[in-house]
Design an enzyme around this catalytic site. Structure first.
Site, short mmCIF file in Angstrom:
data_model
loop_
_atom_site.label_atom_id
_atom_site.label_comp_id
_atom_site.label_asym_id
_atom_site.label_seq_id
_atom_site.Cartn_x
_atom_site.Cartn_y
_atom_site.Cartn_z
N GLY A 67 13.17 19.07 1.47
CA GLY A 67 14.46 19.66 1.77
C GLY A 67 15.60 18.87 1.16
N PRO A 109 6.70 32.88 6.39
CA PRO A 109 7.81 33.62 6.99
C PRO A 109 8.95 32.67 7.39
CG PRO A 109 5.72 34.27 7.97
CD PRO A 109 5.45 33.06 7.14
N VAL A 111 11.68 31.36 9.85
CA VAL A 111 11.82 31.37 11.31
C VAL A 111 13.26 31.05 11.66
CG1 VAL A 111 11.06 30.36 13.47
CG2 VAL A 111 9.42 30.63 11.60
N ASP A 257 -20.75 10.47 -7.64
CA ASP A 257 -20.62 9.54 -6.51
C ASP A 257 -21.21 10.16 -5.24
OD1 ASP A 257 -19.43 7.12 -5.18
OD2 ASP A 257 -18.24 8.65 -4.18
N ALA A 262 -24.96 4.77 -4.69
CA ALA A 262 -24.05 3.79 -5.27
C ALA A 262 -22.61 4.30 -5.14
CB ALA A 262 -24.40 3.53 -6.73
N HIS A 767 -11.66 0.00 -2.17
CA HIS A 767 -11.90 -0.15 -0.73
C HIS A 767 -11.12 0.89 0.05
CE1 HIS A 767 -12.96 -4.67 -1.46
NE2 HIS A 767 -13.99 -3.86 -1.68
N PHE A 792 -0.46 -21.92 0.63
CA PHE A 792 -0.53 -22.12 -0.82
C PHE A 792 -0.88 -20.78 -1.47
CE2 PHE A 792 -1.40 -26.29 0.96
CZ PHE A 792 -0.61 -27.12 0.18
N PRO A 794 -0.98 -18.77 -5.15
CA PRO A 794 -0.84 -18.89 -6.61
C PRO A 794 0.08 -17.79 -7.16
CG PRO A 794 -2.95 -17.93 -6.05
CD PRO A 794 -2.31 -18.32 -4.74
N SER A 796 -0.86 -15.81 -9.58
CA SER A 796 -1.75 -14.69 -9.89
C SER A 796 -3.17 -15.10 -9.58
CB SER A 796 -1.63 -14.30 -11.38
OG SER A 796 -2.17 -15.34 -12.19
#
Length: 1108
Positions: A67, A109, A111, A257, A262, A767, A792, A794, A796
């Site tokens: 909307g 419809p 309303v 799948d 698997a 997952h 700690f 990192p 990456s």
């Protein structure tokens, strides 16, 4: 994934069909879908109300706030709807960061109602139950409902009542509407539970004096509940997120799948992109996507996907060829890269899956070279060395640049190489071969005891535990989302800090012999005194013993049909490892929690519906049971115990030094990434103390914080590593615990899934829980909050190992960790099957076969896949040609074989074979016994004359005997001519079976010399006696020799060999078996009693000297 969004139309259809409420729900099933292909005349015919009512039209494509975006047409007639659609249908539109086509619209419809008749209702799932939100002001301007709405938590297994709704949700609702609203909301909640929704929002919900109207709706369902809800759901078509097209290749992989045990996933992000991935593992696939995006490749990332769970060679081939087909359709000026990556597998045979990929690369080698594709491979796990060797060889033979790396290389290093951010080593160092680990050069069978404590949970003085820190200044609780600050409910049974030790005994649910043998090998290499598996439970067989190896000797483990017997006979067991299927895992786990001796349950199955998992969690909390999983590989405690396939095979156990404890404990969601952590930690520290993979579902049985707190309270754990991920808010509790001083040990944490915020449309990762529903659930937000809390973190995943090493080195320098002396583990013999898999040994096969191969993806008959057999419409005759003669016979030959089977199928109940079958059936014997009784009568006198006739006639013909000479010779030798003569039929009463076959042979065979010769012999024999005709056995015998000799598929020697080895008699045996089975079924159907031959049909001839 688990929760998937559905079309608005699908959600309303579910509601209209299945809601149970006394509220008058209006406009049921009054909606019409419009696409570019819509036939408007047919649409009006199917929905006549379109011509009589004012209408609303809107896109149904998972677009929020339609909307506000001006994407709703209101109060239009049908022509007005068509005019409104013209500038929008199939037009590209940008919504937020997503750009896509508006192609699916919904007409309903209109309303008419007042503003104060609009309400907002939402139900969504959480770990502790389901939240119901209600606001008395719904509609486009509802705003921030999270802060405005009344909220009610319906706990797991609790029922929602109208009084609860009245008291806690409807305080601001109009009095006149409360009763209708309460009744509808209760009905809606029951529908939500019954149909396994995970999210259901209606805005606005309009309530007028006429009833209830559901105007706009958004919903998600738990797709893992398909086996429960299939009857109510039907076949659900799931829409792609707006901005991403639904590709047929995605549907193809989804179908693979669904048919496989698997996991195979594929999402196409940018079909023109130059960076393609083929990654093994749900967690690893996210890490690779993160790294590509971190290195600036987000706009060129073509796909997201993963394959895991030990797919077969054929399944991997199908998956790989789909990706190679996609990436070789359009050239890129810079060429393309394919990253075939993965963590260290726990149980997948890497060589087997790589064989499928190699097949696909060979098939696509020409287009791969044309598109200048470079391939980068990094993998570890069972038999990975052979897999890497094969992959390297195909690069050399095809000329495609393929760079291959193993566990010696950091998992994501190949991304930097592929994108030009780091050099490609000429010759990476190779880790030792699997065989080098298992065939240890140490000749001593005994191993000195480890210098470390084998059990990480042995009690120490309280003074050894680092005191809790005070709350860090500048880190207020407001840093964390409110959803993660709830306290643990009281009144629940406390759970053990120690899950397993060196004396732990476990039950294994399911016939998982490979996993159990892996556990026993781990036990042995850890110098345990006895196996950790006490018994197995498998309800599909009776109680018995199963053989396993314990080092060099064989041992027997009991297998029980039910859990009660296993628990009763093994009171020392306190751990259950459940390999039950997704359909039975819930029931078996609930049953197990009836027994107080079980303290830990590991649930391996993936795909358990979230609602059932939450019930398991509630029961476990009540009973004080720790659940690891579902959707997990398990966990490992070096030197003590491992769950199922955790840690992989012995080569990885030894390489990662998991046979003895270290000082670092970790917790991860991903099973494959937990094995990667084993590798990283073993290379950067003194090793793993304990590691747990809690599982990839949205609601794992135990959380990150559950295990981090255990590690904090375990003196021998000196530092903690956590690998979190996008989705959920559990990681915030770690930061909260660190900030408040509950967690004082160094924690290194990285949340994977940072790439998600860079994508223009939502991507569901491997997952089920890896999906952010709000900003606080993104990996970036969690990493930032953890960093600010003193954890700690990192920059990456690439730097994770470096940070772990740095923290560890500081602990060693400060004396907190004193590295222990390495102790070699005992030698564990290699299993014969695995040694053969590695190519270390060979032995002659016990059997050889050349007609059929059932080992691959589909059955193969003499080199021809079964799908081709049906595609070519080869029929029974064609199949018989493949299996008996190893040839694809001409069409006429296949037809002749089928005709032979038809004419030999039966010849009445009086012949000896049918008679025997009938007598045996009437004696109450089974089908096989009765059929065998009839078949044993087949021989030279009955039905077995095909081979003999073929040999006699072909021998005479080949030696040059004239027909008369042949007849005279047989008479002189005192031998019957096989295939000549009939008890009933004669030259005057011909056998129509022979006539039918004769006509076919004359019309279709290229030559029939032997048949002509046999017919000449028949003229001579019938001149002596009219019933000495060429009977059906003789005819088939000589005609078959003509077929073999003249069809062009056999040499003369091959044709003669088939006659010699009895192939032709097989035609009669196969054909007549149909008739014998018919007689057996006939007797059973007629309910005939035991047969006794009548006396008056027996001539009793006794010796005269014996009669009185």
């Amino acid at each position: 994934m688990s929760a998937k969004a559905i079309w608005e139309q699908t959600g309303k259809e579910f509601l209209y069909k299945h809601i149970c409420t006394s509220a008058a729900v209006q406009n049921r099933f009054r909606y019409a879908r419009v696409t570019m292909e819509t036939d408007w005349d047919r649409l009006v015919q199917d929905h006549p109300w379109l011509l009589t009512e004012r209408l609303v039209v809107k896109p149904d494509q998972l677009i929020k706030r339609r909307g506000k975006l001006g994407l709703v047409g209101v109060g239009l007639n049908l022509q007005g709807v068509r005019d409104w659609l013209k500038p929008r249908l199939m037009r590209e539109t940008t919504i937020g960061k997503a750009k896509g086509m508006l192609k699916n619209f919904l007409i309903e419809p209109f309303v008419a109602h007042k503003q104060d008749e609009e309400f907002y209702v939402c139900i969504y799932a959480a770990r502790e139950g389901d939240w119901v939100l209600f606001h008395h002001e719904g509609g486009v301007d509802v705003g921030d409902v999270d802060s405005k709405a009344q909220k009610l938590l319906v706990a797991v297994d609790e029922k929602l009542t109208e009084s609860m709704v009245m008291q806690q949700l409807l305080s601001h609702a109009p009095q006149s509407r409360k009763e209708v609203l309460a009744n509808f909301i209760v009905g809606l909640f029951n529908l939500y539970e019954d149909l396994f929704f995970t999210y259901l929002e209606i805005n606005p919900l309009v309530v007028t004096q006429d009833g209830v109207y559901v105007l706009d709706m958004a919903a998600k369902i738990d797709v893992t509940a398909d086996f429960i809800c299939k009857a109510k759901w039907g076949d659900v078509d799931f829409p792609p997120p707006f901005g991403r097209e639904a590709y047929p290749e995605e549907a193809y992989i989804a179908d693979l799948d669904a048919k496989s045990g698997a996991s195979l996933k594929l999402t196409i992000l940018n079909p023109r992109g130059r960076i393609w991935t083929m990654v093994a593992g749900g967690g690893a696939s996210v890490v690779y996507s993160d790294t590509i995006c971190d290195l600036g490749g987000v706009d060129e990332l073509a796909n997201y996907g993963e394959y895991s769970g030990a797919p077969s060679e054929q399944q991997t081939y199908d998956y790989a060829k789909t990706i190679l087909s996609l990436m070789t359709r359009e050239k890129h000026p810079e060429g393309k890269v394919l990253i075939i990556g993965g963590s260290i597998a726990n149980f997948t045979n890497v060589a087997a899956t790589f064989k499928g990929i190699v097949r696909a690369i060979k098939d696509y080698q020409v287009p791969l070279k044309e598109h200048e594709v470079s391939i980068f491979v990094r993998r570890g796990g069972p038999n990975y060395q052979e897999g890497l060797r094969v992959m390297g060889e195909v690069g050399k033979t095809t000329g495609i640049p393929i760079h291959v790396f193993g566990t010696e290389t950091h998992m994501t290093a190949i991304v930097g190489m592929a994108l030009g951010h780091r050099p490609i080593p000429n010759q990476p160092p190779a880790d030792a071969h699997t065989a080098n680990f298992l065939l240890n050069s140490n000749s001593s069978p005994a191993t000195p005891a480890s210098s470390r404590t084998a059990s990480f949970s042995e009690p120490k003085a309280a003074a050894d535990v680092t005191p809790a820190k005070k709350l860090k200044p500048g880190v207020p609780p407001a840093l964390y989302p409110s959803c993660c600050l709830r306290t643990v409910s009281t009144g629940l049974t406390a759970k053990a800090t120690t899950l397993v030790s060196k004396s732990t005994k476990a039950l294994v649910w399911g016939m998982q012999t490979r996993a159990v043998q892996g556990m026993l090998d781990f036990d042995y290499v850890c110098s345990r005194d006895a196996p950790s598996v006490a018994a197995m439970v498998y309800p599909f067989t009776g109680d018995h013993k199963q053989k396993f190896y314990w080092g060099h000797k064989e041992v027997l483990l009991p297998v029980y049909k039910n859990m009660a017997d296993a628990v009763k006979k093994h009171p020392e067991v306190d751990v259950l490892i459940s390999f039950a299927s997704l359909r039975s895992a819930y029931d078996s786990a609930m049953e197990t929690m009836q027994y107080p001796q079980i303290h830990t349950i590991a649930i391996i199955a993936e795909g358990i519906p979230e609602a059932l998992t939450r019930r398991l969690i509630k029961k476990a909390d009540e009973k004080g049971v720790t659940i690891i999983g579902p959707a997990t590989v398990g966990g490992i405690k070096p030197g003590c115990f491992k769950i199922g396939n955790t840690g992989g095979m012995l080569d990885n156990i030894l390489a990662s030094k998991l046979y003895r404890p270290g000082s670092v404990a970790y917790v991860s969601r991903s099973g494959g990434m937990s094995n990667e952590l084993n590798n990283i930690i073993s290379r950067t520290t003194d090793g793993v103390y304990e590691g747990v993979a809690i599982g990839g579902d949205r609601y794992p049985g135990s959380t990150f914080m559950d295990h981090v707190v255990r590690y904090q309270d375990t003196p021998d754990v000196k530092m903690i590593v956590v690998l979190g991920e996008i989705g959920g808010t559990e990681e915030y509790k770690i930061g909260q615990g660190a900030a408040e001083g509950r967690i004082t040990k160094p924690v290194v944490c990285w949340c994977i899934g940072t790439c998600a915020t860079m994508f223009s449309s939502e991507v569901q990762f491997g997952h089920a829980g890896a999906c952010a529903n709000q900003a606080s659930e993104t990996a970036s937000a969690k990493n930032q909050a953890l960093r600010e809390a003193g954890v700690f973190v990192p920059k990456s995943f690439d730097e994770l190992g470096d940070v772990i090493r740095s923290v560890y080195d500081d602990l060693v320098a400060s004396g907190v960790i004193v590295p222990a002396k390495e102790v070699p583990p005992p030698t564990v013999p290699m299993d014969y099957s695995w040694a053969r898999e590695l190519g270390l040994i060979r032995k002659p096969a016990s059997f050889m076969t050349s007609i059929c191969d059932e080992r691959g993806q589909e059955l193969i008959y003499a080199g021809m896949p079964i799908t081709e057999v049906f595609k070519e419409e080869m029929g029974l005759g064609g199949v018989l040609g493949l299996l008996w003669f190893q040839r694809r016979l001409p069409r006429y030959a296949c037809q002749f074989i089928e005709m032979c089977l038809m004419v030999t199928a039966d010849h009445g109940p009086a012949v000896s074979g049918a008679h025997n079958t009938i007598v045996c059936a009437r004696a109450g014997k089974d089908l096989v016994s009765s059929l065998t009784s009839g078949l044993l009568t087949i021989g030279d006198r009955f039905g077995g004359a095909l081979d003999a006739a073929a040999k006699q006639f072909s021998g005479a013909f080949d030696s040059g005997l004239l027909p008369m000479e042949f007849v005279n010779k047989m008479k002189k030798d005192g031998k019957l001519i096989m295939g000549i003569g009939h008890r009933v039929k004669s030259i005057n009463n011909p056998d129509m079976r022979v006539q039918i076959l004769k006509d076919f042979v004359k019309q279709n065979f290229p030559a029939n010399q032997l048949l002509d010769y046999a017919l000449e012999v028949e003229k001579i024999t019938t001149s002596k006696k009219p019933n000495l005709i060429l009977n059906v056995d003789g005819f088939i015998g000589v005609a078959f020799v003509d077929l073999l000799r003249t069809c062009g598929g056999f040499t003369r020697d091959e044709a003669d060999e088939f006659v010699e080895i009895g192939a032709l008699n097989g035609i009669f045996v196969l054909g007549r078996s149909m008739g014998f089975i018919g007689h057996y079924l006939d007797q059973k159907r007629l309910k005939q009693g035991l047969y006794r031959h009548p006396w008056d049909d027996i001539s009793y001839v006794l010796p005269e000297h014996m009669t009185m």
